[in-house]
Write a protein that holds these residues in place. Structure first.
Motif, PDB file in Angstrom:
ATOM      1  N   UNK A 184      -4.807  -2.626 -15.033  1.00 55.16           N
ATOM      2  CA  UNK A 184      -4.292  -2.436 -13.686  1.00 55.16           C
ATOM      3  C   UNK A 184      -5.470  -2.124 -12.780  1.00 55.16           C
ATOM      4  N   UNK A 185      -5.615  -2.898 -11.714  1.00 51.01           N
ATOM      5  CA  UNK A 185      -6.727  -2.732 -10.775  1.00 51.01           C
ATOM      6  C   UNK A 185      -6.156  -2.316  -9.428  1.00 51.01           C
ATOM      7  N   UNK A 186      -6.712  -1.256  -8.868  1.00 49.05           N
ATOM      8  CA  UNK A 186      -6.244  -0.750  -7.579  1.00 49.05           C
ATOM      9  C   UNK A 186      -7.434  -0.407  -6.714  1.00 49.05           C
ATOM     10  N   UNK A 187      -7.255  -0.516  -5.402  1.00 48.95           N
ATOM     11  CA  UNK A 187      -8.237  -0.065  -4.427  1.00 48.95           C
ATOM     12  C   UNK A 187      -7.713   1.204  -3.776  1.00 48.95           C
ATOM     13  N   UNK A 188      -8.621   2.117  -3.446  1.00 47.58           N
ATOM     14  CA  UNK A 188      -8.185   3.380  -2.853  1.00 47.58           C
ATOM     15  C   UNK A 188      -9.170   3.821  -1.775  1.00 47.58           C
ATOM     16  N   UNK A 189      -8.670   4.642  -0.859  1.00 46.80           N
ATOM     17  CA  UNK A 189      -9.481   5.259   0.188  1.00 46.80           C
ATOM     18  C   UNK A 189      -8.951   6.668   0.410  1.00 46.80           C
ATOM     19  N   UNK A 190      -9.880   7.642   0.449  1.00 43.00           N
ATOM     20  CA  UNK A 190      -9.506   9.044   0.633  1.00 43.00           C
ATOM     21  C   UNK A 190     -10.210   9.595   1.867  1.00 43.00           C
ATOM     22  N   UNK A 191      -9.486  10.324   2.681  1.00 45.97           N
ATOM     23  CA  UNK A 191     -10.047  11.031   3.830  1.00 45.97           C
ATOM     24  C   UNK A 191      -9.550  12.467   3.766  1.00 45.97           C
TER      25      UNK A 191
ATOM     26  N   UNK B  52       0.821  -1.221   0.000  1.00 49.88           N
ATOM     27  CA  UNK B  52       0.000   0.000   0.000  1.00 49.88           C
ATOM     28  C   UNK B  52       0.848   1.262   0.000  1.00 49.88           C
ATOM     29  N   UNK B  53       0.362   2.262  -0.706  1.00 45.50           N
ATOM     30  CA  UNK B  53       1.011   3.567  -0.713  1.00 45.50           C
ATOM     31  C   UNK B  53       0.114   4.563   0.006  1.00 45.50           C
ATOM     32  N   UNK B  54       0.713   5.420   0.804  1.00 46.96           N
ATOM     33  CA  UNK B  54      -0.017   6.415   1.583  1.00 46.96           C
ATOM     34  C   UNK B  54       0.493   7.793   1.164  1.00 46.96           C
ATOM     35  N   UNK B  55      -0.435   8.660   0.770  1.00 45.76           N
ATOM     36  CA  UNK B  55      -0.079   9.996   0.307  1.00 45.76           C
ATOM     37  C   UNK B  55      -0.823  11.035   1.124  1.00 45.76           C
ATOM     38  N   UNK B  56      -0.090  12.027   1.593  1.00 48.06           N
ATOM     39  CA  UNK B  56      -0.698  13.146   2.310  1.00 48.06           C
ATOM     40  C   UNK B  56      -0.675  14.373   1.415  1.00 48.06           C
ATOM     41  N   UNK B  57      -1.848  15.047   1.291  1.00 52.26           N
ATOM     42  CA  UNK B  57      -1.959  16.242   0.467  1.00 52.26           C
ATOM     43  C   UNK B  57      -2.500  17.392   1.314  1.00 52.26           C
ATOM     44  N   UNK B  58      -1.942  18.543   1.110  1.00 50.07           N
ATOM     45  CA  UNK B  58      -2.412  19.725   1.827  1.00 50.07           C
ATOM     46  C   UNK B  58      -2.300  20.927   0.900  1.00 50.07           C
ATOM     47  N   UNK B  59      -3.295  21.826   0.968  1.00 50.72           N
ATOM     48  CA  UNK B  59      -3.267  22.999   0.103  1.00 50.72           C
ATOM     49  C   UNK B  59      -3.991  24.166   0.771  1.00 50.72           C
TER      50      UNK B  59
ATOM     51  N   UNK C 111     -12.868  33.741   0.993  1.00 53.05           N
ATOM     52  CA  UNK C 111     -11.522  34.024   0.482  1.00 53.05           C
ATOM     53  C   UNK C 111     -10.469  32.981   0.836  1.00 53.05           C
ATOM     54  N   UNK C 112     -10.619  32.251   1.939  1.00 48.80           N
ATOM     55  CA  UNK C 112      -9.583  31.309   2.393  1.00 48.80           C
ATOM     56  C   UNK C 112     -10.101  29.880   2.321  1.00 48.80           C
ATOM     57  N   UNK C 113      -9.430  29.068   1.501  1.00 50.96           N
ATOM     58  CA  UNK C 113      -9.802  27.664   1.343  1.00 50.96           C
ATOM     59  C   UNK C 113      -8.634  26.782   1.809  1.00 50.96           C
ATOM     60  N   UNK C 114      -8.890  25.914   2.772  1.00 50.56           N
ATOM     61  CA  UNK C 114      -7.896  24.981   3.292  1.00 50.56           C
ATOM     62  C   UNK C 114      -8.351  23.553   2.998  1.00 50.56           C
ATOM     63  N   UNK C 115      -7.355  22.708   2.676  1.00 54.36           N
ATOM     64  CA  UNK C 115      -7.687  21.294   2.434  1.00 54.36           C
ATOM     65  C   UNK C 115      -6.510  20.423   2.828  1.00 54.36           C
ATOM     66  N   UNK C 116      -6.783  19.365   3.571  1.00 49.54           N
ATOM     67  CA  UNK C 116      -5.765  18.381   3.966  1.00 49.54           C
ATOM     68  C   UNK C 116      -6.399  16.998   3.883  1.00 49.54           C
ATOM     69  N   UNK C 117      -5.660  16.069   3.300  1.00 48.19           N
ATOM     70  CA  UNK C 117      -6.233  14.738   3.133  1.00 48.19           C
ATOM     71  C   UNK C 117      -5.181  13.659   3.004  1.00 48.19           C
ATOM     72  N   UNK C 118      -5.589  12.430   3.247  1.00 43.60           N
ATOM     73  CA  UNK C 118      -4.738  11.249   3.136  1.00 43.60           C
ATOM     74  C   UNK C 118      -5.382  10.293   2.145  1.00 43.60           C
ATOM     75  N   UNK C 119      -4.555   9.803   1.221  1.00 44.29           N
ATOM     76  CA  UNK C 119      -5.018   8.840   0.228  1.00 44.29           C
ATOM     77  C   UNK C 119      -4.233   7.549   0.386  1.00 44.29           C
ATOM     78  N   UNK C 120      -4.918   6.442   0.530  1.00 42.02           N
ATOM     79  CA  UNK C 120      -4.301   5.118   0.641  1.00 42.02           C
ATOM     80  C   UNK C 120      -4.725   4.315  -0.576  1.00 42.02           C
ATOM     81  N   UNK C 121      -3.731   3.755  -1.300  1.00 43.51           N
ATOM     82  CA  UNK C 121      -4.038   2.955  -2.485  1.00 43.51           C
ATOM     83  C   UNK C 121      -3.276   1.638  -2.431  1.00 43.51           C
ATOM     84  N   UNK C 122      -3.874   0.611  -2.969  1.00 44.55           N
ATOM     85  CA  UNK C 122      -3.271  -0.717  -2.996  1.00 44.55           C
ATOM     86  C   UNK C 122      -3.513  -1.349  -4.362  1.00 44.55           C
TER      87      UNK C 122
END
Length: 520
Positions: A337-344, A64-71, A147-158
């Protein structure tokens, strides 16, 4: 293979050599030091570590790969989302909704004191209520804009299925084995190089020793002839001739000593120790007894042994398998290619001013203000989603199929390389075996010749002492003895070199004494 604990440490050798006496180094110790400290072999072992890392890297595509995104986004100017449509003036008419609601309630509340009012009057009363509450109304052309937009999330894919990734893991494992077998072969070649360099240094030392013996004998001859000249029993020509010969031998001794020092320095470089480390070579060129197994060797049996034990032949086979895996990796592009993913995600829309105006639910003309915190739930929310992803390149202009065809050609080329390597090993073994037998014959012949030369020199000395021979005859016999000894040294060097070359060619030690050579 000998363990690292059994090998002499280079630092210990240097510390020993830093004392008054130089370190004494045997051939076995030289081989074992080189296997630890040789510069090229150390580089090769780093390649092994690289291959191990590549295997772990290949497995990384299947875990599994875990990715953290923030903007963060700052809206300088937000457009009217209804611009260009019939609802384009909606923002300006939103006050009508409150007015209509007020009038409807006034008509239906059965209270004669409450009557519907006009829209301008409704707006005036609202403005009066805001002023009484001390609130300065701020007009906004777009109530939906924040005016201010914040976003933070974690994506897990397998990855569930990826033909190329699965094949890549097998390919990385084959690549690691190729590197391992390459290191094994490098060690075998290094052992042969150390032996050759060590014996070359011993040969240079022995040549210097033989030359020194010649100088000593000629010095004695010069002294004896000088006495005879003084007594009048020998002409001055004999003394001059002997002195010229002595001068030439001393020049030869200087060259031989210099070559011996250079040969020792070359050995240090192969071993991977500092050039300024003083060492003394412990072994000599007394040729070991021929291994019993070699007497029973045929070219066929030696070749069969090489085909079973040569690491480079295993490398050639692994190269074929690696190219086949490379073809499988390329062919994997034809499958999905088949992958499963979960986003929070945690999303926030935070205005610059968090002070809000609240109206009294019972009096539309009474207002109050409230300041909310930065992380107030009114500004932040969460989202979670899961799913499956399928990617399939249905048609790419037949590029993948053409690449598969190229990989198939590469497989055939690797098989040709494997066959060529096998034939090359056969030729190498045959040459090594023939060279060893020829070296053995030369060594036996030169050993007998040294015995004859020694006997001839003894006869010449006796004849000179009895007065029936001239000094020049004794010097000729001395020169013949020196040349015979040098030839015998060269024959011994050729023999031990040929034996080492044969062991390298068959890929394993052949000597009967397991302690006589390093077990690779």
């Amino acid at each position: 293979m000998a363990s690292a604990q059994d090998r002499p440490d280079r630092n210990a050798l240097i510390n020993e050599a830093s004392s008054e006496a130089p370190a004494v180094l045997s051939l076995d110790e030289a081989v074992q030091i080189a296997l630890v400290h040789n510069y090229a072999l150390r580089q090769t072992r780093l390649d092994e570590e690289t291959a191990d890392v590549q295997v772990r890297e290949a497995w990384g595509a299947l875990i599994p790969s875990v990715t953290f995104n923030s903007s963060y986004t700052r809206s300088v100017r937000s457009p009217n989302p209804f611009a260009g449509s019939e609802a384009g003036g909606l923002f300006e008419s939103l006050g009508f909704v409150d007015w209509l609601s007020f009038n409807e309630e006034a008509r239906t509340d059965d209270n004669p004191d409450t009557q519907p009012i006009s829209f301008p009057e409704f707006q005036e009363q609202q403005q009066q209520g805001l002023r009484e509450a001390g609130i300065s109304p701020s007009g906004s052309g777009n109530p939906f804009a924040v005016p201010n937009q914040f976003e933070a999330g974690i994506t897990v894919s397998q990855v569930l299925f990826n033909a190329s990734a699965f094949a890549a893991v097998r390919g990385a494992d084959r690549l690691r084995e190729i590197r391992d077998r390459g290191t094994d072969r490098e060690e075998q070649l290094l052992i042969d190089e150390v032996r050759a360099t060590y014996y070359q240094a011993v040969l240079a030392r022995e040549r210097a020793r033989v030359t020194q013996q010649s100088v000593d004998r000629v010095q004695r001859t010069v002294r004896e002839i000088s006495q005879s000249v003084e007594q009048g029993t020998a002409p001055k020509f004999d003394r001059l001739s002997a002195e010229v010969e002595l001068s030439n031998l001393r020049a030869n001794l200087t060259d031989a000593s210099n070559q011996a020092e250079l040969a020792v320095n070359a050995l240090k470089n192969v071993l991977g120790i500092p050039i300024d480390t003083p060492i003394v070579l412990d072994d000599d060129l007394d040729a070991p007894a021929a291994p019993e197994a070699i007497g029973e060797f045929t070219i066929e049996s030696a070749t069969d042994m090489a085909l079973r034990h040569r690491p480079d032949l295993r490398q050639a086979q692994l190269a074929v398998e690696l190219n086949e895996i490379d073809r499988s990796i390329t062919r994997g592009g034809l499958f999905p290619t088949v992958s499963a993913f979960a986003n929070a995600n945690y999303v926030g829309s935070v205005p610059d001013s968090r002070t809000v105006t609240l109206s009294d639910p019972d009096d539309p003309f009474a207002f109050d203000q409230e300041t909310r915190g930065f992380f107030d739930t009114a500004y932040w929310d969460q989202s979670v989603n899961v799913g499956l992803s399928l990617t399939w390149n249905i048609f790419d202009g037949n590029q993948t199929r053409r690449q598969v065809q190229q990989r198939t050609i590469a497989v055939e080329q690797a098989r040709i390389d494997r066959e060529r390597a096998r034939e090359g090993v056969k030729l190498e073994v045959e040459q090594a075996l023939r060279n060893l037998r020829a070296a053995q014959q030369r060594l036996d012949s030169q050993t007998e010749n040294v015995e004859r030369a020694e006997l001839n020199y003894e006869y010449a000395q006796q004849r000179l002492q009895e007065g029936v021979a001239r000094p020049i005859e004794e010097r000729e016999a001395s020169q013949q003895l020196d040349q015979a000894r040098l030839n015998r040294l060269q024959a011994a060097f050729d023999y031990v070199s040929a034996l080492s070359a044969l062991e390298t060619a068959v890929g394993r030690p052949l000597r009967s004494d397991p302690d006589a050579t390093f077990q690779f």
